[in-house]
Scaffold this motif. Structure first.
Motif, PDB file in Angstrom:
ATOM      1  N   LEU A 239       5.794   6.438   7.283  1.00  0.00           N
ATOM      2  CA  LEU A 239       5.038   7.666   7.506  1.00  0.00           C
ATOM      3  C   LEU A 239       6.315   8.820   7.908  1.00  0.00           C
ATOM      4  O   LEU A 239       6.994   8.374   8.482  1.00  0.00           O
TER       5      LEU A 239
ATOM      6  N   GLU B 213      -2.592   3.790   2.888  1.00  0.00           N
ATOM      7  CA  GLU B 213      -3.531   2.587   3.394  1.00  0.00           C
ATOM      8  C   GLU B 213      -5.036   3.129   3.118  1.00  0.00           C
ATOM      9  O   GLU B 213      -5.967   2.681   2.914  1.00  0.00           O
ATOM     10  N   SER B 214      -5.230   4.605   3.272  1.00  0.00           N
ATOM     11  CA  SER B 214      -6.535   5.081   3.336  1.00  0.00           C
ATOM     12  C   SER B 214      -7.157   5.203   1.899  1.00  0.00           C
ATOM     13  O   SER B 214      -8.326   5.162   1.721  1.00  0.00           O
ATOM     14  N   GLU B 215      -6.158   5.383   0.922  1.00  0.00           N
ATOM     15  CA  GLU B 215      -6.760   5.844  -0.357  1.00  0.00           C
ATOM     16  C   GLU B 215      -6.525   4.706  -1.422  1.00  0.00           C
ATOM     17  O   GLU B 215      -7.432   4.307  -2.066  1.00  0.00           O
ATOM     18  N   ILE B 216      -5.289   4.315  -1.221  1.00  0.00           N
ATOM     19  CA  ILE B 216      -5.119   2.869  -2.387  1.00  0.00           C
ATOM     20  C   ILE B 216      -4.943   1.921  -1.839  1.00  0.00           C
ATOM     21  O   ILE B 216      -4.095   0.835  -2.042  1.00  0.00           O
ATOM     22  N   ILE B 217      -5.325   1.764  -0.365  1.00  0.00           N
ATOM     23  CA  ILE B 217      -5.540   0.384   0.370  1.00  0.00           C
ATOM     24  C   ILE B 217      -4.207   0.000   0.877  1.00  0.00           C
ATOM     25  O   ILE B 217      -3.729   0.059   1.834  1.00  0.00           O
TER      26      ILE B 217
ATOM     27  N   ARG C  27       0.463  11.852   6.856  1.00  0.00           N
ATOM     28  CA  ARG C  27       1.138  11.483   5.597  1.00  0.00           C
ATOM     29  C   ARG C  27       1.132  12.566   4.356  1.00  0.00           C
ATOM     30  O   ARG C  27       0.320  13.342   4.149  1.00  0.00           O
ATOM     31  N   PHE C  28       2.389  12.789   3.538  1.00  0.00           N
ATOM     32  CA  PHE C  28       2.502  13.620   2.620  1.00  0.00           C
ATOM     33  C   PHE C  28       1.836  12.969   1.407  1.00  0.00           C
ATOM     34  O   PHE C  28       1.664  11.702   1.312  1.00  0.00           O
ATOM     35  N   ARG C  29       0.989  13.886   0.425  1.00  0.00           N
ATOM     36  CA  ARG C  29       0.645  13.508  -0.906  1.00  0.00           C
ATOM     37  C   ARG C  29       1.860  13.238  -1.746  1.00  0.00           C
ATOM     38  O   ARG C  29       2.740  13.886  -1.281  1.00  0.00           O
ATOM     39  N   PHE C  30       1.810  12.605  -2.805  1.00  0.00           N
ATOM     40  CA  PHE C  30       3.127  12.326  -3.390  1.00  0.00           C
ATOM     41  C   PHE C  30       3.460  13.382  -4.275  1.00  0.00           C
ATOM     42  O   PHE C  30       4.809  13.443  -4.374  1.00  0.00           O
TER      43      PHE C  30
ATOM     44  N   ARG D 225       3.673   5.494  -7.734  1.00  0.00           N
ATOM     45  CA  ARG D 225       3.835   6.346  -6.786  1.00  0.00           C
ATOM     46  C   ARG D 225       5.198   6.321  -6.083  1.00  0.00           C
ATOM     47  O   ARG D 225       6.171   7.261  -5.823  1.00  0.00           O
TER      48      ARG D 225
ATOM     49  N   LYS E 145      -5.633  -2.237 -10.280  1.00  0.00           N
ATOM     50  CA  LYS E 145      -5.229  -0.572 -10.712  1.00  0.00           C
ATOM     51  C   LYS E 145      -4.777  -0.132  -9.490  1.00  0.00           C
ATOM     52  O   LYS E 145      -3.778   0.939  -9.652  1.00  0.00           O
ATOM     53  N   TYR E 146      -5.048  -0.186  -8.190  1.00  0.00           N
ATOM     54  CA  TYR E 146      -4.605   0.105  -6.916  1.00  0.00           C
ATOM     55  C   TYR E 146      -3.112   0.008  -6.797  1.00  0.00           C
ATOM     56  O   TYR E 146      -2.464   0.705  -6.592  1.00  0.00           O
TER      57      TYR E 146
ATOM     58  N   LEU F 192      -1.374   2.203  -8.975  1.00  0.00           N
ATOM     59  CA  LEU F 192      -1.216   3.614  -8.490  1.00  0.00           C
ATOM     60  C   LEU F 192      -0.154   3.656  -7.778  1.00  0.00           C
ATOM     61  O   LEU F 192       0.934   4.571  -7.511  1.00  0.00           O
TER      62      LEU F 192
END
Lengths: 400, 369
Positions: free
Chosen positions: B230, B238-242, B332-335, B160, B152-153, B156
């Protein structure tokens, strides 16, 4: 009929995706699990699942003497261990009704504020790192390192401090400590300014944090928020002012508050609190009185060696404290301190024996984690990171 | 002997030799060294020492041995494929990324042509259009990897990266239209040769960054997004979807993704240099030597060519450094913010740049400014 069938949308058989964040996940400091239901990347539903770091602190405390609980408290909020030490002994001292010398109280204030700075530096640094500003994180960690060396100077350890005792502290502030403190505080201020210069005027950073994870003032109070999380919503509630303990009522500082209670406000409130803590430390150092670093109450503090070897009362007191531990009168006491995260309370019940009947901790971030679903639903997956970073969940404190 | 000379004159053999020299000798090397330099430069930014532990006995070589250590590790590491993955697609996905990152070099000239010999693998007449076509293939690497991993990651991350591609590709192409208009060509050799001209009587070189400054900013931004660095690394986040789309990869296939990323940095730096910083052009260096304010310092041809290659390499390394410095400076920007940036800000800007350039060129022609 024909045209209606024509207009029917294509059915791809789509359904919301359920995704587990954690327990092992880079954004989950420590180990917590969030089960999120996603529509695309928008969170529709979220459940927080805690308990992966439960070590049975409260049960452990029941099986040991009052003094032996102090090392366990180091491991509660492990980025500000000294505040836990202070909080626990204050509760027990309330039970004993002992008075601690003023020098010891000032020393406790200084060490607590150093711990608060380390706590906020960790939290803000980690928040910045998780939105991608890795450099700020390492700069803040460098500043924290300066402070941990100070802590090591006083307590002999960086994290497992075990510094306070019932009725005083393990030792006085060491020789040369105050000069070292002065230098280190300047370095911390430099690091703060450097880090803020890098991110606080950065559009990307502000966009990532602003208007994310808003919780209104009313909801925050209903959830039982305390500490920086509550102050970010604009409530100037700080235990150091609201219910002054130690010598906080003699020291000058201000309570920074936010306006809307989003992640950016929390970040700014913590930054300002670091500055206020530095101010408190400087003021406390100025007013630091001479005197003892512990009380002379024989119920909690061992007699001098001279008395132990030369008088029967001294020997008996020594023996009783070593073998059975200090015995408070039956009763109960609750004392809360302003921890790094908010109200950190210790509730101790005594039946007159050498170990607590009950030792309950009121962890500040328990309420925050309970409110995480409310703060995140409707945001993107990427927003979990700053929201969760801003509540500064500490597994050791939350799950005890 | 004549056989060797015949072989060397054969255009196919020449092309193969150029590929070997440029791709293996420069691109792979720079890409690999960048993996170490990223760690070293970032440690300088962050007040750390950086990698320095790999050693041969007492010799540590300031961390250079980590290159060998990384290579050995990724070769010998088990190449796991998840049970429910689409094995074929999973296996080939990294090479899409690697391929797309490398093909850019087919058209990059590293020095001025000598006679009919070009220091360029091929000078296709569609020029940069080829680059657009091929680099957009790079996103397939990410999408296929994410999809085939059955994680799932990873999915995502793949979505993205698709969303990101949709937002930067448009203004990437449009930002360069102005450059093509100014040069009247999309051919690489023409664009680079044109940047050897001068403004204001031989003083300011007519580099793309001076003729099209806005286009440079937009192109460089788009290139950062293309590299997934970045502030545009939402697909990896890396911090949210590893690790995003290459979450399930290990061993050499994972290294292929990493290498592709670093080769893409070198490639994008080369494209930026070629389009906006005169490619191999050294200011005031002409075919016969340096010339400024009428004074001439004659130089033999081989030194001129060597200087040009050196200038090209220095410029490329400078931009690699800049990209890495940016990574360690900004968050980092959000997508969705990337999409907003691409569609709401960069696209109108690119269109405005096109319009201004067109009007300017018409006015220039009409009134002979």
């Amino acid at each position: 009929m024909e045209s209606q069938r024509h207009l029917k949308p294509l059915d791809f058989g789509s359904e919301p995706m359920t995704i587990e964040l954690g327990p092992q996940h880079p954004a989950m400091h420590g180990i917590t699990r969030f089960r999120c239901q996603l529509d695309g990347e928008v969170i529709e539903k979220m459940e927080a699942d805690i308990g992966y770091l439960h070590r049975g602190f409260e049960k452990e405390a029941e099986n040991t003497t009052y003094i032996n609980v102090i090392p366990y408290t180091d491991r509660l909020n492990y980025v500000s261990p000294l505040i836990n030490n202070v909080g626990y002994v204050l509760a027990v001292e309330k039970l004993f009704q002992v008075e601690v010398p003023r020098r010891a109280q000032y020393a406790r204030v200084i060490m607590s504020e150093i711990s608060r700075i380390t706590d906020h530096l960790t939290c803000n640094g980690a928040s910045a790192m998780e939105v991608g500003a890795m450099t700020v994180f390492l700069w803040f960690i460098k500043a924290r390192e300066h402070l941990w060396e100070l802590v090591e100077e006083v307590t002999g350890a960086r994290l497992t401090t075990n510094w306070t005792r019932i009725g005083g502290n393990a030792n006085d502030l060491p020789y040369g400590f105050l000069t070292m403190l002065d230098e280190r505080l300047v370095k911390v201020e430099e690091a703060l300014n450097e880090g803020e210069a890098l991110i606080l005027r950065n559009k990307i950073f502000i966009d990532r944090l602003k208007d994310i994870g808003i919780l209104s003032r009313e909801r925050a109070i209903e959830h039982g928020f305390t500490g920086p999380m509550l102050r970010a919503t604009g409530v100037p509630y700080d235990l150091r002012r609201a219910d002054p303990y130690l010598v906080y009522d003699e020291l000058d500082f201000e309570i920074p508050v936010g306006t809307v209670g989003d992640c950016f406000d929390r970040f700014l409130v913590r930054q300002e609190e670091i500055r206020q803590s530095i101010r408190i430390i400087r003021h406390a150092v100025e007013k630091l009185p001479p005197g003892d670093f512990h009380c002379r109450d024989r119920r909690v503090w061992m007699p001098d060696k001279y008395e132990v070897f030369n008088s029967i009362e001294g020997l008996i007191d020594h023996f009783k404290i070593v073998m059975e531990g200090p015995k408070p009168p039956p009763g109960e006491a609750y004392h809360a301190v302003e921890g790094g995260n908010g109200e950190l309370g210790f509730y101790v019940v005594s039946d007159g024996s050498g170990h607590p009947v009950k030792c309950r901790v009121r962890p500040p971030c328990f309420n925050y984690v309970a409110a995480v679903p409310e703060m995140t639903v409707g945001h993107y997956v990427a927003d979990i990171v700053p929201i969760f970073g801003s509540i500064n969940m500490i597994g050791g404190e939350l799950e005890r | 002997m004549t056989l060797v000379i015949d072989l060397l004159l054969n255009p196919t053999i020449q092309a193969i030799l150029k590929i070997l020299v440029i791709v293996l000798g420069f691109v792979m090397l720079t890409g690999t060294v960048l993996t170490l330099m990223e760690r070293k430069w970032s440690s300088a930014v962050q007040d750390r020492i950086g990698p320095n532990r790999a050693n041969l006995g007492r010799w540590r070589g300031r961390g250079t041995l980590h290159l060998a250590a990384d290579a050995v590790k990724s070769i010998f590491k088990e190449d796991t494929i998840p049970q429910d993955a689409d094995r074929l697609i999973f296996a080939i996905a990294p090479f899409f990324s690697l391929f797309a990152a490398m093909v850019v070099w087919a058209i990059i000239p590293v020095a001025a042509p000598i006679g009919s010999f070009r220091f360029q693998i091929t000078d296709v007449n569609i020029g940069f259009l080829l680059v657009f076509a091929v680099t957009s293939l790079g996103v397939y690497g990410a999408v296929l990897a994410g999809w085939s991993s059955n994680n799932k990651y990873a999915i995502l991350g793949a979505t993205r990266s698709t969303a990101q591609m949709l937002s930067y590709e448009i203004f990437l192409g449009l930002s360069l239209v102005g450059v093509f208009m100014v040069n009247g060509s999309v051919t690489v050799s023409t664009i680079v040769a044109n940047q050897g001209q001068y403004w204001f009587g031989d003083v300011i070189p007519k580099w793309g960054v001076f003729t099209q400054p806005l286009a440079f900013l937009m192109f460089f931004t788009a290139m950062l997004a293309e590299m997934k660095r970045l502030p545009f690394d939402a697909p990896e986040g890396e911090s949210e979807i590893i690790a995003g789309y290459f979450l399930e990869y290990s061993g050499m296939r994972w290294s292929a993704f990493m290498l592709a990323e670093y080769i893409a940095i070198v490639g994008s730096a080369a494209l930026t240099v070629t389009l906006f910083f005169g490619g191999y052009q050294v200011p005031w260096l002409h075919g016969d030597g340096f010339e400024l304010f009428g004074y001439l310092l004659p130089l033999p041809l081989f030194i001129v060519t060597a200087l040009q290659i050196l200038a090209f390499v220095v410029k490329v390394v400078f931009f690699c450094w800049l990209v890495i410095l940016i990574r360690w400076t900004v968050p980092r920007f959000r997508f969705d913010q990337i999409m907003e940036l691409g569609w709401k800000k960069m696209l109108p800007l690119a269109l405005a740049n096109m319009l201004i350039t067109a009007v300017w060129l018409l006015a220039w022609d009409h009134w002979h400014l």
